[in-house]
Scaffold this motif. Structure first.
Motif, PDB file in Angstrom:
ATOM      1  N   ALA A 156       0.728  -1.227   0.088  1.00  0.00           N
ATOM      2  CA  ALA A 156      -0.115   0.022   0.029  1.00  0.00           C
ATOM      3  C   ALA A 156       0.789   1.385  -0.169  1.00  0.00           C
ATOM      4  O   ALA A 156       0.651   2.313  -0.747  1.00  0.00           O
ATOM      5  CB  ALA A 156      -0.963  -0.039   1.082  1.00  0.00           C
ATOM      6  N   ALA A 157       1.959   1.228   0.654  1.00  0.00           N
ATOM      7  CA  ALA A 157       2.888   2.283   0.796  1.00  0.00           C
ATOM      8  C   ALA A 157       3.345   2.731  -0.547  1.00  0.00           C
ATOM      9  O   ALA A 157       3.440   3.896  -0.936  1.00  0.00           O
ATOM     10  CB  ALA A 157       3.959   1.907   1.917  1.00  0.00           C
ATOM     11  N   VAL A 158       4.117   1.831  -1.401  1.00  0.00           N
ATOM     12  CA  VAL A 158       4.352   2.221  -2.617  1.00  0.00           C
ATOM     13  C   VAL A 158       3.402   2.516  -3.683  1.00  0.00           C
ATOM     14  O   VAL A 158       3.766   3.360  -4.304  1.00  0.00           O
ATOM     15  CB  VAL A 158       5.335   1.054  -3.156  1.00  0.00           C
ATOM     16  CG1 VAL A 158       6.403   0.547  -2.290  1.00  0.00           C
ATOM     17  CG2 VAL A 158       4.479  -0.123  -3.145  1.00  0.00           C
ATOM     18  N   SER A 183       4.842   4.893  -6.707  1.00  0.00           N
ATOM     19  CA  SER A 183       5.646   4.026  -7.434  1.00  0.00           C
ATOM     20  C   SER A 183       4.993   2.925  -8.103  1.00  0.00           C
ATOM     21  O   SER A 183       5.800   2.645  -9.306  1.00  0.00           O
ATOM     22  CB  SER A 183       6.957   3.153  -6.257  1.00  0.00           C
ATOM     23  OG  SER A 183       7.818   4.237  -5.914  1.00  0.00           O
ATOM     24  N   LEU A 184       3.934   2.577  -7.779  1.00  0.00           N
ATOM     25  CA  LEU A 184       3.269   1.628  -8.442  1.00  0.00           C
ATOM     26  C   LEU A 184       1.769   1.836  -8.632  1.00  0.00           C
ATOM     27  O   LEU A 184       1.204   2.205  -7.715  1.00  0.00           O
ATOM     28  CB  LEU A 184       3.419   0.102  -8.056  1.00  0.00           C
ATOM     29  CG  LEU A 184       4.389  -0.775  -8.594  1.00  0.00           C
ATOM     30  CD1 LEU A 184       4.232  -1.905  -7.673  1.00  0.00           C
ATOM     31  CD2 LEU A 184       4.600  -1.061 -10.052  1.00  0.00           C
ATOM     32  N   PRO A 185       1.026   2.051  -9.801  1.00  0.00           N
ATOM     33  CA  PRO A 185      -0.356   2.385  -9.895  1.00  0.00           C
ATOM     34  C   PRO A 185      -0.989   1.181  -9.106  1.00  0.00           C
ATOM     35  O   PRO A 185      -0.646   0.204  -9.012  1.00  0.00           O
ATOM     36  CB  PRO A 185      -0.765   2.246 -11.426  1.00  0.00           C
ATOM     37  CG  PRO A 185       0.551   2.465 -12.250  1.00  0.00           C
ATOM     38  CD  PRO A 185       1.724   1.815 -11.385  1.00  0.00           C
ATOM     39  N   PHE A 186      -2.363   1.510  -8.705  1.00  0.00           N
ATOM     40  CA  PHE A 186      -3.087   0.525  -7.927  1.00  0.00           C
ATOM     41  C   PHE A 186      -3.511  -0.623  -8.734  1.00  0.00           C
ATOM     42  O   PHE A 186      -3.042  -1.572  -8.247  1.00  0.00           O
ATOM     43  CB  PHE A 186      -4.326   1.241  -7.602  1.00  0.00           C
ATOM     44  CG  PHE A 186      -5.339   0.284  -6.623  1.00  0.00           C
ATOM     45  CD1 PHE A 186      -5.073  -0.233  -5.384  1.00  0.00           C
ATOM     46  CD2 PHE A 186      -6.394  -0.170  -7.253  1.00  0.00           C
ATOM     47  CE1 PHE A 186      -5.931  -1.111  -4.897  1.00  0.00           C
ATOM     48  CE2 PHE A 186      -7.327  -0.729  -6.433  1.00  0.00           C
ATOM     49  CZ  PHE A 186      -7.121  -1.277  -5.478  1.00  0.00           C
ATOM     50  N   GLU A 187      -3.657  -0.881  -9.849  1.00  0.00           N
ATOM     51  CA  GLU A 187      -3.836  -1.679 -10.606  1.00  0.00           C
ATOM     52  C   GLU A 187      -2.640  -2.750 -10.845  1.00  0.00           C
ATOM     53  O   GLU A 187      -2.837  -3.881 -10.723  1.00  0.00           O
ATOM     54  CB  GLU A 187      -4.467  -1.168 -12.037  1.00  0.00           C
ATOM     55  CG  GLU A 187      -3.728  -0.706 -12.967  1.00  0.00           C
ATOM     56  CD  GLU A 187      -4.030   0.995 -12.887  1.00  0.00           C
ATOM     57  OE1 GLU A 187      -4.473   1.265 -11.668  1.00  0.00           O
ATOM     58  OE2 GLU A 187      -4.118   1.825 -13.786  1.00  0.00           O
ATOM     59  N   VAL A 238       8.858  -0.291 -11.663  1.00  0.00           N
ATOM     60  CA  VAL A 238       8.663   0.581 -10.359  1.00  0.00           C
ATOM     61  C   VAL A 238       9.239   1.995 -10.738  1.00  0.00           C
ATOM     62  O   VAL A 238      10.542   2.032 -11.240  1.00  0.00           O
ATOM     63  CB  VAL A 238       9.495  -0.170  -9.191  1.00  0.00           C
ATOM     64  CG1 VAL A 238       9.151   0.861  -8.106  1.00  0.00           C
ATOM     65  CG2 VAL A 238       8.670  -1.484  -9.121  1.00  0.00           C
ATOM     66  N   THR A 239       8.602   2.907 -10.328  1.00  0.00           N
ATOM     67  CA  THR A 239       9.260   4.206 -10.789  1.00  0.00           C
ATOM     68  C   THR A 239       9.577   4.997  -9.394  1.00  0.00           C
ATOM     69  O   THR A 239       9.146   4.616  -8.327  1.00  0.00           O
ATOM     70  CB  THR A 239       8.079   5.402 -11.174  1.00  0.00           C
ATOM     71  OG1 THR A 239       6.917   5.335 -10.505  1.00  0.00           O
ATOM     72  CG2 THR A 239       7.703   4.540 -12.625  1.00  0.00           C
ATOM     73  N   ASP A 240      10.211   6.296  -9.463  1.00  0.00           N
ATOM     74  CA  ASP A 240      10.384   7.107  -8.157  1.00  0.00           C
ATOM     75  C   ASP A 240       9.330   7.349  -7.513  1.00  0.00           C
ATOM     76  O   ASP A 240       8.248   7.748  -7.900  1.00  0.00           O
ATOM     77  CB  ASP A 240      11.299   8.048  -8.539  1.00  0.00           C
ATOM     78  CG  ASP A 240      12.558   8.124  -9.326  1.00  0.00           C
ATOM     79  OD1 ASP A 240      13.127   6.785  -9.053  1.00  0.00           O
ATOM     80  OD2 ASP A 240      13.158   8.834  -9.852  1.00  0.00           O
TER      81      ASP A 240
END
Length: 343
Positions: A123-125, A130-134, A248-250
């Motif tokens: 949930a934090a990322v 850093s990651l879209p929910f889907e 994974v993004t910043d």
């Protein structure tokens, strides 16, 4: 036209809301997503069904996995083997993020950083961007299958057990006795003083629990699949193959790593944290220390939590705001009511 009359309870609630807003303006807040412990459908079902943030996220999750997460979670709630199934994990993820959405919209929370011990890191990322929910839903489903396959072949008898009120020297005494018997064990989590997660073989669990009790400690719940054990390096490598298919993004918001408290601001650090969770113990005291160093004075615990928001390490260092389904379901008085009451 006569202004609507504001009752004393309404005025008191509105005044409390204004006081919270004033406190938020002078404090630094972290959004903390809890690890996944036992939670019941009866505690969160209405929230999932009626809260607009939860409904929006559930619709996305359903589309990703191809089934109704709500229906599957409701139907399997009483099944012990489904306690950490993929659909239960996705339901937990959805609840946590929907509660954070609600806290932003309704309570005006604007955190400076976020953290997520254990499963809470998913949930934090997502919250940090850093990651879209889907994509996090898809990652959760694929990693759940990965873990199931791994533990079907390796460490088949392993579980992770939670002990409290057990000073470290006494825990080490109990673990030394396992060593003397040639029994494998790993410390999987450092939660607070005297509060640990221990991974070991299920056939020796009862004997270990009895020994903890004899030493004056207390046994809490036991988890399967087991988690965060250094012995699970092969599982980490399997998970790395899965994560390699995700971008994974910043993070837009700094994330506190749950293995060492490092403040993560880049994609590489986030990716490493997501992999370290499989074979590194979590260290909540290190996370607390980092948040303190960053000037955090209050933490919002977004999700079903009977652990991280209650331990001494947390309550002795922060103002703790529990963002749970029951709070989100309570009707709230809008601040304009307070303004009317003062006229």
């Amino acid at each position: 036209m006569t202004e609507p009359q504001i009752t004393e309870p309404q005025a008191a609630e509105a005044q409390a809301a204004e006081e919270r807003t004033a406190a938020q303006e002078t404090s630094r807040t972290a959004m903390v997503f809890p690890g996944m412990g036992p939670f019941r459908f009866t505690d969160v079902g209405e929230f999932l069904l009626t809260n607009p943030h939860a409904r929006r996220r559930l619709a996305i999750a359903d589309e990703v996995v191809g089934y109704s997460v709500f229906d599957r979670y409701r139907q399997s709630d009483a099944e012990e083997e489904a306690q950490y199934a993929a659909h239960t994990q996705i339901a937990f993820l959805t609840i946590c993020l929907a509660l954070a959405d609600w806290a932003e919209e309704t309570l005006g929370e604007r955190p400076e950083l976020c953290a997520g011990p254990s499963f809470g890191q998913r949930a934090a990322v997502t919250y940090a961007g850093s990651l879209p929910f889907e994509e996090t839903v898809r990652l959760t489903a694929e990693l759940a299958r990965c873990e199931e396959e791994y533990f079907r072949q390796e460490h088949q008898e392993a579980v992770t057990h939670c002990v409290i009120h057990t000073p470290e020297e006494l825990l080490q005494e109990a673990l030394a006795e396992l060593d003397a018997e040639g029994e494998w064990h790993d410390v999987s989590g450092y939660i607070d003083r005297g509060f640990y997660l221990v991974s070991l073989r299920e056939p020796v669990l009862d004997r270990f629990k009895k020994r903890i009790g004899e030493l004056g400690g207390y046994n809490m719940y036991t988890m399967w699949p087991p988690v965060h054990a250094p012995a699970f390096g092969a599982l980490r490598r399997k998970a790395e193959e899965v994560l390699a298919t995700f971008e994974v993004t910043d993070p837009k918001l700094p994330v506190v790593a749950d293995q060492n408290g490092e403040l993560l601001t880049g994609a590489d650090g986030v990716r490493t944290m997501l992999l370290d969770t499989f074979d590194h113990p979590i260290r909540w005291p290190d996370m607390v220390e980092t948040m303190r160093e960053q000037g955090i004075t209050r933490v919002c615990i977004a999700g079903p939590d009977n652990l991280f928001g209650r331990v001494n390490r947390t309550v002795d260092n922060f103002e703790v705001v529990a963002i749970d389904a029951r709070k989100a379901m309570r009707p709230r008085v809008r601040q304009r009511s307070a303004r009317r009451a003062r006229r």
